[in-house]
Enzyme design. Structure first.
Site, PDB file in Angstrom:
ATOM      1  N   SER A 120       3.773  15.277  26.953  1.00 65.26           N
ATOM      2  CA  SER A 120       4.723  15.932  26.060  1.00 65.26           C
ATOM      3  C   SER A 120       4.027  16.494  24.821  1.00 65.26           C
ATOM      4  O   SER A 120       3.078  17.248  24.931  1.00 65.26           O
ATOM      5  CB  SER A 120       5.839  14.951  25.685  1.00 65.26           C
ATOM      6  OG  SER A 120       6.967  15.647  25.200  1.00 65.26           O
TER       7      SER A 120
ATOM      8  N   ASP B 235       8.774  16.215  32.239  1.00 66.85           N
ATOM      9  CA  ASP B 235       8.131  15.478  31.160  1.00 66.85           C
ATOM     10  C   ASP B 235       8.112  13.990  31.493  1.00 66.85           C
ATOM     11  O   ASP B 235       9.153  13.388  31.758  1.00 66.85           O
ATOM     12  CB  ASP B 235       8.925  15.740  29.870  1.00 66.85           C
ATOM     13  CG  ASP B 235       8.213  15.245  28.620  1.00 66.85           C
ATOM     14  OD1 ASP B 235       7.441  14.285  28.729  1.00 66.85           O
ATOM     15  OD2 ASP B 235       8.450  15.823  27.542  1.00 66.85           O
TER      16      ASP B 235
END
Length: 815
Positions: free
Chosen positions: A358, A643
Site C-alpha cells: 500500500s 491491496d
C-alpha cells in the site's frame, strides 16, 4: 525456467464412468418432478463436458450410460508426476424456459481407484430422504506414448499442441463470409475469420490455437450460412462440424472443408518449448547472488555498529529485514523518517530486505529510482516528498492531467493489458507525488541491487476471487525486481513478463511491462475492500454474514466403501448450491468495487496429485478452495489483485519463506486505529499456518500505554526470527526533540503529534495533503522513535549473531 527437470510420465489409463441411476430424486420445483440429467467434468482429461440424456418427470431416473476419460496412470514409481484428477458429477434439472437448475455436485477423487478394479459407488445426496446416485467406475491401463511433464510438487506442466486454421476463398469477388472456430479451454478459445469484408474484430487468416495435447481437444467450426434460392430454409446444408485433434497427422496440411466458394484447412503440430514460468520454491539465482554480495556490506556494517573485534564469516552474518505496514500518505511520510534514522545509525547497510505494501510502496518506489540511494543523503528525497504531500491534490484533475490519463489508458489497451480503475488510480498517484510522468518499471530496480549496494525490495499484494472474502480466499503475491510469484504455488515469472499472456507455463504473447505507477495503483488499491473484509478488520462480528454466505460442502465418504489410507486421496464431497436469497446476500457482502486484473501466468497448469501434501503448499494453505483443484487460481484467466492491507495489514509473509532465512525483522507499524491489532492478527495467522514466529506478549499496561519499541525473541521454534516492533506512538517524543535532549517551553508544541484514529486527525488514512508542519512532525516522530531505541535494535543484532554462531557450532559438531 523450472527447478525440476522434465520427466516422462507413465502410460495413460482409461477411466470408465458408468452412470447407472438415481433413487428418490428431489423435486426441483413445486409444479412437477425433475427432468434430470448428469453432467460430467474432468478438466485434467478433457476440456469438454459430457452429459447423460434427460429423463423427464421421474423420481427414479435410470440412464445406464458410460463415459470414458483418458488420464495419467498411477504407476508407483511416477506418482509424484501425476495431475490431480477430480471428477465433477453435477446433477441437474433441465428447464426449457429458464437456465437449468444445478441440484448438487459430487466431487470424486479418481486417486481413490486402483488399476484393474471396478467399483460401484452409492453417493448419498440426502441421507434423510435416501436420495442416492449410483455410479460404477473402472480404471484400466492403456498403453500409449508417455507424456513429458514438469512439476514442482504442486503445479504440473503438460505437453501442448498447436493447431493452425485457415480459410482460402476461391472467388476474387465474393459476399462476406463469417467463419467461427472454437477450441474449448485452449488459450484462444474462440477466433473468427471474415472473408469478403473488413472485420476489425477478426483475427489473421490463418490463426493458431494452443491447447493441452492429451485433454481430448476438439475443434468446432461454424461455417457461413448457405443461401437458398428455392426456400428460406437452410435445412440439409452443412453449417458446423467438430474435429478431434487426435485424428490429425502432425505437420500435415489437411483440408477439412472443400466447396466452390472456399476451402478450410488445418495443420496440427507440437508446441514443445522450455517453460517460461519458474516452477520451484527456492529463491531465483539473481536473488541468491544478491545475498552473497549483500553479506559483504552487512558484515562490515555490523562490525562497525557493534564494535566487533573480528570479521564475521558468511555463515555468521544474520539476514535482517525491515517490514513496513500500510496507511496511505501517513505510511509514506512516516517511512521516510524511519529510514532516515536507520541511515543516521549506520544500520541501513545491516539490512538485506525491505518489504512494503500500500502506501509504503510509494516511498520504496521513490527511493529505488536512485541506484545508490542508501549511501546518499536522504534529505533531498524527503524535501521532494514534502513538496508533493503539501500541494493541492485538485491539480491532479486539471484538463491537462485528464487528457494525459486518457492517453495512457488507451495506450495500455492497445498493448493488450486488461484495464481497470486501478490503472487510473495509479496515474493519479503518479500525478500527486511526481512533477513529471515516471518512466521507471519494476525491472529497472535491478540496477539498485545488482551489486548488493542496497537492501532488496519486496512488494506485496493479495490474489482474491470474486464472491469470496479474504477470510475464505486470498493468496500472497510478491513482487521483486527480478520476479513476480505466488508463494503457495511456487510459480514465478520474470518481472518484465508480468502481465503478459501465458499458457501451461509458456509465454504466448509478450505484453510490454507496466510502468511503476500502474503497479502502485495495484499495490495500494483502496477500492477493493468488501463488507466482510471491513467487518473483520474492524473487530466486528462477521460470523453471521460469514456463515450465511459460505458454500455448503459435506464429506459423503462412508459405508459401504472404505476410504483409502493414502493421505493424498481426497474424500468424496457433496457441494450444494446456495439458494436465491443467499446468492443475493453473498453478492452484496462479497462485492469488491475494483480489483486489478492481470493475465494469469499460471493459466492452464494443473495441480499435482499430491499437492495438498506438499510442505510449501501447506504453509500457505488457508483458503476454502484449497481442496478444490478445479477451482484454484491456475484455472483462472486473470489474477484478481488487491491491496494486502485489507487482510491483516502486513508485508511480512515474503520474509517468512524458509528459503530467505530471515533472522531479525524490524517491524515498522504505520497503521491507523489500534497499534496492536495488525500484529495480533498476523501472529494468530502465523500460528494457524505453523509458520515459525516469536511469541508476542503485551501486558494490560502495554495495551493501554504502548512504548515506542518492543523486542520479542521468545519462540517455540529456533527458526523463528527476532522481532523488533515499533508501533506508531507519540510517547517521550512529546518531551524530547532528540534522544536525551529535552524540549524548551517554546518547542513543546512540536512534540504534540495527533496520530489517533480519529477522522479529524491530520494523518487520517484518507488524508492525502498535509501542511508543512504536520509533515515535519510525522517524519521527526518516526525518526526519533528509531533513534531513541537504538539499544534494542543492537541487542537484537547481537542475539542474531550469537544464534548464528551457535548454529554453526552445532552443525560442525553433528557433522
Amino acid at each position: 525456467m523450472f527447478s525440476q527437470a522434465s520427466v516422462q510420465a507413465p502410460p495413460f489409463s482409461l477411466l470408465s464412468v458408468h452412470i447407472i441411476r438415481m433413487r428418490n430424486l428431489r423435486q426441483a420445483d413445486v409444479l412437477s418432478q425433475s427432468d434430470c440429467y448428469v453432467r460430467l467434468k474432468l478438466p485434467t482429461a478433457s476440456f469438454n463436458d459430457a452429459r447423460t440424456k434427460t429423463i423427464s418427470n421421474s423420481r427414479n431416473p435410470v440412464w445406464n450410460e458410460t463415459f470414458y476419460f483418458r488420464i495419467q496412470n498411477m504407476a508407483k514409481s511416477r506418482k509424484r508426476k501425476k495431475s490431480k484428477n477430480l471428477l465433477e458429477l453435477k446433477v441437474c434439472d433441465e428447464d426449457s424456459l429458464f437456465r437449468d437448475d444445478q441440484l448438487c455436485t459430487v466431487l470424486f477423487d479418481v486417486a481413490q481407484l486402483r488399476l484393474g478394479e471396478t467399483v460401484c459407488r452409492h453417493f448419498e445426496l440426502n441421507q434423510q430422504k435416501d436420495e442416492v446416485l449410483e455410479v460404477q467406475f473402472t480404471l484400466e491401463q492403456k498403453l500409449d506414448i508417455p507424456e513429458i511433464l514438469a512439476t514442482n510438487g504442486v503445479l504440473v506442466s503438460r505437453e501442448l499442441s498447436c493447431l493452425e486454421v485457415g480459410v482460402d476463398g476461391r472467388r476474387k469477388k465474393r459476399r462476406r463470409q463469417h467463419f467461427k472456430f472454437t477450441v474449448k479451454a485452449s488459450l484462444e478459445d474462440t477466433q473468427n475469420i471474415l472473408l469478403g469484408g473488413h472485420a476489425r474484430d477478426a483475427l489473421p487468416n490463418p490463426m493458431v490455437f494452443h491447447c493441452v495435447k492429451y485433454c481430448n481437444p476438439l475443434l468446432e467450426v461454424k461455417l457461413p450460412r448457405k443461401r437458398s434460392i428455392c426456400c428460406s430454409s437452410d435445412k440439409g446444408t452443412v453449417k458446423s462440424l467438430i474435429l478431434p485433434f487426435h485424428q490429425l497427422p502432425i505437420g500435415a496440411r489437411v483440408e477439412i472443408v472443400n466447396n466452390k466458394e472456399y476451402d478450410v484447412f488445418v495443420t496440427a503440430g507440437n508446441c514443445q518449448k522450455d517453460l517460461d514460468v519458474r516452477l520451484g520454491f527456492d529463491l531465483c539465482p539473481e536473488e541468491k547472488d544478491f545475498i552473497c554480495k549483500r553479506k559483504k556490506y552487512v558484515a562490515a556494517a555490523l562490525k562497525n555498529v557493534l564494535q566487533l573485534e573480528e570479521d564475521l564469516q558468511d555463515d555468521e552474518v544474520p539476514i535482517v529485514a525491515v517490514m513496513t505496514e500500510a496507511g496511505g500518505a501517513r505510511s509514506m511520510t512516516a517511512m521516510y523518517g524511519s529510514i532516515l534514522a536507520l541511515q543516521k545509525l549506520n544500520l541501513v547497510d545491516c539490512v538485506s530486505y525491505i518489504t512494503g505494501l500500500s502506501g509504503t510502496t510509494w516511498t520504496m518506489v521513490n527511493l529505488y529510482e536512485d541506484a545508490d540511494w542508501s549511501h546518499k543523503d536522504l534529505e533531498g528525497q524527503i524535501n521532494d516528498a514534502r513538496k508533493h504531500v503539501m500541494k493541492n491534490k485538485l491539480s491532479c484533475f486539471s484538463g491537462k492531467h485528464l487528457k494525459y490519463y486518457e492517453k495512457e489508458i488507451w495506450q495500455r489497451h492497445l498493448e493488450g493489458h486488461k484495464l481497470s480503475f486501478t490503472d487510473l488510480w495509479g496515474l493519479i498517484i503518479e500525478s500527486m507525488f511526481h512533477d513529471e510522468p515516471d518512466p521507471h518499471k519494476l525491472s529497472d530496480q535491478r540496477q539498485a541491487v545488482n551489486l548488493g549496494q542496497n537492501p532488496f525490495p519486496i512488494y506485496l499484494a493479495l490474489n482474491v476471487k470474486e464472491r469470496y472474502s479474504t477470510l475464505d480466499f486470498k493468496e500472497w503475491v510478491e513482487f521483486t525486481p527480478y520476479e513476480v510469484g505466488l508463494l503457495k504455488y511456487g510459480a514465478f515469472v520474470n518481472a518484465e513478463n508480468f502481465g503478459s499472456e501465458f499458457f501451461m507455463g509458456r509465454l504466448m504473447k509478450k505484453i510490454p511491462e507496466s510502468r511503476l505507477c500502474f503497479m502502485q495503483g495495484l499495490w495500494s488499491n483502496i477500492f477493493s475492500q468488501n463488507v466482510l473484509d471491513a467487518l473483520y478488520l474492524a473487530e466486528c462480528s462477521e460470523d453471521f454474514w460469514h456463515r450465511w454466505t459460505r458454500d455448503k460442502v459435506a464429506d459423503i465418504d462412508g459405508i459401504p466403501y472404505r476410504r483409502p489410507k493414502r493421505p493424498y486421496v481426497q474424500p468424496t464431497r457433496l457441494f450444494i448450491p446456495s439458494g436465491t436469497l443467499t446468492d443475493v446476500l453473498r453478492d452484496v457482502v462479497m462485492w469488491r468495487p475494483v480489483t486489478a486484473q492481470y493475465h494469469n501466468f499460471m493459466r492452464g497448469l494443473q495441480l499435482n496429485n499430491k499437492y495438498l501434501e506438499n510442505d510449501r503448499f501447506s504453509t500457505w494453505k488457508d483458503t476454502v478452495l484449497d481442496s478444490s483443484p478445479n477451482q484454484l487460481s491456475n484455472t483462472a484467466e486473470y489474477l484478481e489483485l488487491v491491496d494486502a492491507a485489507f487482510f491483516i495489514n502486513t508485508s511480512c509473509p515474503p520474509l517468512l519463506r524458509p528459503e530467505r532465512k530471515v533472522d531479525v525483522i524490524l517491524h515498522l507499524n504505520y497503521s491507523g486505529g489500534s497499534q496492536t491489532l495488525p500484529l495480533n492478527l498476523a501472529t494468530k495467522y502465523y500460528a494457524e499456518q505453523g509458520i515459525p514466529f516469536p511469541k508476542v506478549v503485551l501486558t494490560e499496561e502495554d495495551e493501554k500505554h504502548l512504548k515506542e519499541c518492543y523486542l520479542f525473541d521468545k519462540a517455540e521454534s529456533p527458526k523463528a526470527p527476532i522481532l523488533v516492533y515499533f508501533p506508531l506512538v507519540c510517547d517521550t517524543f512529546q518531551k524530547y526533540k532528540a534522544p536525551g535532549v529535552e524540549r524548551s517551553p517554546s518547542e513543546m508544541e512540536d512534540g504534540q503529534t495527533d496520530i489517533s484514529s480519529s477522522i479529524f486527525s491530520p494523518y487520517a488514512t484518507g488524508m492525502l495533503q498535509y501542511s508543512e508542519d504536520n509533515f515535519n512532525k510525522l517524519v521527526n516522530l518516526t525518526n526519533y522513535n528509531i533513534l531513541n531505541n537504538e539499544h534494542l535494535i543492537l541487542q537484537a543484532l547481537r542475539q542474531a549473531i550469537e544464534r548464528k554462531k551457535q548454529q554453526k557450532k552445532l552443525s560442525l559438531f553433528l557433522s
